[in-house]
Write a protein that holds these residues in place. Structure first.
Motif: not given
Length: 108
Positions: A89-97
């Motif tokens: 929805s925001k078209k962005e990466v939240r985090t990397v695991i």
């Protein structure tokens, strides 16, 4: 730390498996995965100076939130899984695991 991440990912996968991804057409999913993959690859390149290779993806049910998990690895480290959480929805990466050595290598 890794046990917590594994438990959280397992719970997320269970919810996704039980709930599915209702309300999103196959064409919409394909477009979202393409956008997420491009964003994830750019993010990994920019902040980790590495090349992300996608193996598969998983959607959270839209009733839960708007996340696509991209599962793969870093080129040259095929045996160590990396996941990118992308908010469609925001078209962005939240985090990397991933493994601690990789997460700790993030450029500011």
């Amino acid at each position: 730390m890794n046990k917590k991440i594994s438990l959280i990912l397992s719970l997320i996968l269970l919810v996704m498996w039980l709930g599915g991804c209702s309300g999103i057409s196959k064409a919409e999913k394909k477009e979202m995965v393409e956008a997420a993959t491009i964003a994830g690859e750019k993010y990994i390149k920019q902040y980790y100076n590495s090349e992300f290779i996608l193996k598969d993806e998983q959607f959270l049910d839209p009733a839960i939130n708007s996340t696509i998990y991209l599962h793969g690895y870093i080129k040259g480290h095929e045996d160590e899984p990396i996941s990118v959480a992308y908010d469609y929805s925001k078209k962005e990466v939240r985090t990397v695991i991933g493994p601690d050595w990789f997460i700790d290598s993030r450029n500011p």
